[in-house]
Scaffold this motif. Structure first.
Motif, PDB file in Angstrom:
ATOM      1  N   LEU A  52      40.906  42.019  49.151  1.00 49.47           N
ATOM      2  CA  LEU A  52      40.278  41.927  47.831  1.00 49.47           C
ATOM      3  C   LEU A  52      38.769  42.100  47.946  1.00 49.47           C
ATOM      4  CD1 LEU A  52      40.670  41.391  44.801  1.00 49.47           C
ATOM      5  CD2 LEU A  52      40.426  38.943  45.291  1.00 49.47           C
ATOM      6  N   ALA A  53      38.180  41.513  48.979  1.00 48.18           N
ATOM      7  CA  ALA A  53      36.739  41.663  49.205  1.00 48.18           C
ATOM      8  C   ALA A  53      36.366  43.137  49.380  1.00 48.18           C
ATOM      9  CB  ALA A  53      36.310  40.848  50.419  1.00 48.18           C
ATOM     10  N   LYS A  54      37.190  43.884  50.108  1.00 49.53           N
ATOM     11  CA  LYS A  54      36.939  45.324  50.297  1.00 49.53           C
ATOM     12  C   LYS A  54      36.927  46.056  48.963  1.00 49.53           C
ATOM     13  CE  LYS A  54      39.197  45.560  54.842  1.00 49.53           C
ATOM     14  NZ  LYS A  54      40.399  46.068  55.563  1.00 49.53           N
ATOM     15  N   LYS A  55      37.843  45.680  48.075  1.00 45.91           N
ATOM     16  CA  LYS A  55      37.943  46.349  46.776  1.00 45.91           C
ATOM     17  C   LYS A  55      36.756  46.031  45.869  1.00 45.91           C
ATOM     18  CE  LYS A  55      42.982  46.795  46.342  1.00 45.91           C
ATOM     19  NZ  LYS A  55      43.001  48.130  45.694  1.00 45.91           N
ATOM     20  N   MET A  56      36.031  44.955  46.186  1.00 47.73           N
ATOM     21  CA  MET A  56      34.954  44.507  45.315  1.00 47.73           C
ATOM     22  C   MET A  56      33.584  44.618  45.991  1.00 47.73           C
ATOM     23  SD  MET A  56      37.012  41.243  43.678  1.00 47.73           S
ATOM     24  CE  MET A  56      36.497  41.287  41.974  1.00 47.73           C
ATOM     25  N   VAL A 124      41.103  28.472  39.117  1.00 47.31           N
ATOM     26  CA  VAL A 124      41.811  28.905  40.315  1.00 47.31           C
ATOM     27  C   VAL A 124      42.620  30.163  40.003  1.00 47.31           C
ATOM     28  CG1 VAL A 124      43.530  28.273  42.064  1.00 47.31           C
ATOM     29  CG2 VAL A 124      41.990  26.520  41.126  1.00 47.31           C
ATOM     30  N   VAL A 125      42.513  31.151  40.886  1.00 45.98           N
ATOM     31  CA  VAL A 125      43.318  32.368  40.804  1.00 45.98           C
ATOM     32  C   VAL A 125      44.022  32.537  42.140  1.00 45.98           C
ATOM     33  CG1 VAL A 125      43.272  34.885  40.562  1.00 45.98           C
ATOM     34  CG2 VAL A 125      41.801  33.475  39.120  1.00 45.98           C
ATOM     35  N   GLY A 126      45.277  32.945  42.115  1.00 43.20           N
ATOM     36  CA  GLY A 126      45.970  33.130  43.392  1.00 43.20           C
ATOM     37  C   GLY A 126      47.381  33.632  43.234  1.00 43.20           C
ATOM     38  N   PHE A 127      48.143  33.450  44.291  1.00 40.52           N
ATOM     39  CA  PHE A 127      49.549  33.845  44.314  1.00 40.52           C
ATOM     40  C   PHE A 127      50.432  32.657  43.958  1.00 40.52           C
ATOM     41  CE2 PHE A 127      48.213  36.947  47.862  1.00 40.52           C
ATOM     42  CZ  PHE A 127      48.042  37.989  46.967  1.00 40.52           C
ATOM     43  N   LYS A 128      51.567  32.942  43.349  1.00 39.76           N
ATOM     44  CA  LYS A 128      52.575  31.912  43.133  1.00 39.76           C
ATOM     45  C   LYS A 128      53.080  31.454  44.498  1.00 39.76           C
ATOM     46  CE  LYS A 128      54.050  33.730  38.676  1.00 39.76           C
ATOM     47  NZ  LYS A 128      55.149  34.380  37.912  1.00 39.76           N
ATOM     48  N   LEU A 137      46.106  23.386  35.766  1.00 39.37           N
ATOM     49  CA  LEU A 137      45.804  23.432  34.341  1.00 39.37           C
ATOM     50  C   LEU A 137      45.942  24.881  33.890  1.00 39.37           C
ATOM     51  CD1 LEU A 137      42.579  21.192  34.249  1.00 39.37           C
ATOM     52  CD2 LEU A 137      44.964  20.482  33.920  1.00 39.37           C
ATOM     53  N   LYS A 138      46.902  25.157  33.015  1.00 41.54           N
ATOM     54  CA  LYS A 138      47.302  26.537  32.687  1.00 41.54           C
ATOM     55  C   LYS A 138      46.140  27.385  32.160  1.00 41.54           C
ATOM     56  CE  LYS A 138      51.518  25.441  33.741  1.00 41.54           C
ATOM     57  NZ  LYS A 138      51.963  25.703  35.123  1.00 41.54           N
ATOM     58  N   GLU A 139      45.281  26.771  31.325  1.00 40.68           N
ATOM     59  CA  GLU A 139      44.213  27.555  30.709  1.00 40.68           C
ATOM     60  C   GLU A 139      43.077  27.883  31.680  1.00 40.68           C
ATOM     61  OE1 GLU A 139      43.552  23.293  29.080  1.00 40.68           O
ATOM     62  OE2 GLU A 139      45.075  24.403  30.206  1.00 40.68           O
ATOM     63  N   TYR A 140      43.088  27.246  32.844  1.00 44.87           N
ATOM     64  CA  TYR A 140      42.028  27.476  33.832  1.00 44.87           C
ATOM     65  C   TYR A 140      42.582  27.972  35.162  1.00 44.87           C
ATOM     66  CZ  TYR A 140      39.538  24.657  30.389  1.00 44.87           C
ATOM     67  OH  TYR A 140      39.002  24.175  29.213  1.00 44.87           O
ATOM     68  N   SER A 141      43.712  28.660  35.107  1.00 40.47           N
ATOM     69  CA  SER A 141      44.308  29.167  36.344  1.00 40.47           C
ATOM     70  C   SER A 141      45.212  30.355  36.050  1.00 40.47           C
ATOM     71  CB  SER A 141      45.117  28.063  37.044  1.00 40.47           C
ATOM     72  OG  SER A 141      46.182  27.642  36.215  1.00 40.47           O
ATOM     73  N   SER A 142      45.445  31.157  37.068  1.00 43.60           N
ATOM     74  CA  SER A 142      46.371  32.275  36.949  1.00 43.60           C
ATOM     75  C   SER A 142      46.960  32.578  38.329  1.00 43.60           C
ATOM     76  CB  SER A 142      45.656  33.520  36.407  1.00 43.60           C
ATOM     77  OG  SER A 142      46.555  34.605  36.309  1.00 43.60           O
ATOM     78  N   GLN A 153      43.532  41.234  41.911  1.00 42.95           N
ATOM     79  CA  GLN A 153      42.213  41.754  41.554  1.00 42.95           C
ATOM     80  C   GLN A 153      41.987  41.687  40.048  1.00 42.95           C
ATOM     81  OE1 GLN A 153      41.357  45.750  42.889  1.00 42.95           O
ATOM     82  NE2 GLN A 153      39.335  45.768  41.948  1.00 42.95           N
ATOM     83  N   GLU A 154      42.984  42.077  39.276  1.00 41.93           N
ATOM     84  CA  GLU A 154      42.849  42.062  37.816  1.00 41.93           C
ATOM     85  C   GLU A 154      42.592  40.651  37.297  1.00 41.93           C
ATOM     86  OE1 GLU A 154      46.410  43.901  36.375  1.00 41.93           O
ATOM     87  OE2 GLU A 154      45.824  45.910  37.076  1.00 41.93           O
ATOM     88  N   GLU A 155      43.340  39.685  37.804  1.00 43.28           N
ATOM     89  CA  GLU A 155      43.164  38.305  37.343  1.00 43.28           C
ATOM     90  C   GLU A 155      41.830  37.723  37.823  1.00 43.28           C
ATOM     91  OE1 GLU A 155      45.067  36.536  35.101  1.00 43.28           O
ATOM     92  OE2 GLU A 155      45.760  38.607  34.885  1.00 43.28           O
ATOM     93  N   THR A 156      41.424  38.092  39.034  1.00 46.41           N
ATOM     94  CA  THR A 156      40.127  37.636  39.540  1.00 46.41           C
ATOM     95  C   THR A 156      39.004  38.156  38.654  1.00 46.41           C
ATOM     96  OG1 THR A 156      40.930  37.528  41.825  1.00 46.41           O
ATOM     97  CG2 THR A 156      38.553  37.711  41.519  1.00 46.41           C
ATOM     98  N   GLU A 157      39.035  39.437  38.342  1.00 51.75           N
ATOM     99  CA  GLU A 157      37.996  40.025  37.494  1.00 51.75           C
ATOM    100  C   GLU A 157      38.029  39.432  36.090  1.00 51.75           C
ATOM    101  OE1 GLU A 157      38.780  44.199  37.922  1.00 51.75           O
ATOM    102  OE2 GLU A 157      37.571  44.359  39.751  1.00 51.75           O
ATOM    103  N   HIS A 158      39.227  39.152  35.597  1.00 55.00           N
ATOM    104  CA  HIS A 158      39.368  38.543  34.271  1.00 55.00           C
ATOM    105  C   HIS A 158      38.708  37.161  34.235  1.00 55.00           C
ATOM    106  CE1 HIS A 158      41.150  37.268  30.488  1.00 55.00           C
ATOM    107  NE2 HIS A 158      41.630  36.193  31.105  1.00 55.00           N
ATOM    108  N   PHE A 159      38.924  36.357  35.265  1.00 54.29           N
ATOM    109  CA  PHE A 159      38.383  34.998  35.287  1.00 54.29           C
ATOM    110  C   PHE A 159      36.897  34.960  35.654  1.00 54.29           C
ATOM    111  CE2 PHE A 159      42.594  33.488  34.682  1.00 54.29           C
ATOM    112  CZ  PHE A 159      42.490  32.162  34.293  1.00 54.29           C
ATOM    113  N   LEU A 160      36.373  36.060  36.158  1.00 51.23           N
ATOM    114  CA  LEU A 160      34.937  36.114  36.460  1.00 51.23           C
ATOM    115  C   LEU A 160      34.106  36.436  35.221  1.00 51.23           C
ATOM    116  CD1 LEU A 160      34.801  37.984  39.903  1.00 51.23           C
ATOM    117  CD2 LEU A 160      34.285  35.575  39.466  1.00 51.23           C
ATOM    118  N   GLN A 161      34.747  36.902  34.145  1.00 57.15           N
ATOM    119  CA  GLN A 161      34.013  37.343  32.964  1.00 57.15           C
ATOM    120  C   GLN A 161      33.415  36.195  32.147  1.00 57.15           C
ATOM    121  OE1 GLN A 161      33.165  40.519  32.457  1.00 57.15           O
ATOM    122  NE2 GLN A 161      34.267  40.903  34.362  1.00 57.15           N
ATOM    123  N   PRO A 162      34.226  35.219  31.730  1.00 58.42           N
ATOM    124  CA  PRO A 162      33.650  34.178  30.855  1.00 58.42           C
ATOM    125  C   PRO A 162      32.807  33.168  31.612  1.00 58.42           C
ATOM    126  CG  PRO A 162      35.963  33.718  31.294  1.00 58.42           C
ATOM    127  CD  PRO A 162      35.656  35.023  31.975  1.00 58.42           C
TER     128      PRO A 162
END
Length: 197
Positions: A52-56, A124-128, A137-142, A153-162
């Motif tokens: 993921l670091a390589k992609k970013m 928190v963002v990660g794998f199941k 906490l559902k509203e603060y994790s994916s 990557q998509e979820e990481t970028e999504h949570f970095l926005q707000p």
């Protein structure tokens, strides 16, 4: 659930810490692990953090890793290794400083990382991995399917926005994961047991 020491794991102001590292203008992705390993089959998933670091690489993002690591490995230049962090207060400040915490384990029985991060006000963002997606906490994790790097990557970028209200996340998480809260819940369970003699 496991109880968290919320006298330590709560939201800390970390502007000075960011300045000390020179990360004032960076988004910070934090990964805490006992042992960082680039083997794709390693249970803690360090391989996916590095991928993921390589992609970013072109983004103003730094991946901060707390845990043992092999300094002879070739890591992406946007990864910063702290080594093993023994001091719990420092660990809590690192969680608080981060914009998100990344959890890439294959399996977790509870996930102290998830609970500690949320108590410090950081999503928190990660794998199941079994437990994290159930206790977070559902509203603060994916959490995405294990090994799905594109979704991660998509979820990481999504949570970095707000800009999250970290104090608000911390308050809610402490109400959920504190030792006192866990003790009360255990006592309720024991109190409701019908013991047959």
């Amino acid at each position: 659930l496991n109880g968290i020491d919320t006298d330590v794991f709560h939201f800390w102001e970390t502007n000075v810490l960011k300045q000390n590292y020179g990360w004032e203008n960076k988004k910070i992705i934090f990964h805490a692990t006992p042992d960082f390993n680039l083997n794709p089959n390693h249970i803690k998933g360090g391989y996916y953090v590095a991928e993921l670091a390589k992609k970013m690489l072109e983004k103003p993002i730094v991946f901060v890793i707390a845990g043992r690591y092999d300094p002879s490995e070739n890591y992406p230049e946007n990864m910063y290794f702290l080594g093993k962090v023994e001091n719990q207060q420092m660990l809590a400040q690192l969680y608080s400083m981060a914009d998100i915490t990344l959890l890439t384990s294959q399996k977790e029985t509870f996930s102290m990382v998830t609970a500690e991060s949320l108590c410090c006000g950081t999503p928190v963002v990660g794998f199941k991995a079994g437990a994290p997606e159930q206790i977070a906490l559902k509203e603060y994790s994916s959490f995405t399917g294990y090994g799905d790097l594109q979704a991660l990557q998509e979820e990481t970028e999504h949570f970095l926005q707000p800009e999250f209200e970290k104090a608000k996340i911390s308050e809610k998480a402490i109400g959920e994961y504190s030792r006192n809260n866990m003790l009360t819940k255990y006592l309720e369970v024991y109190g409701n047991l019908n013991i047959i003699r």
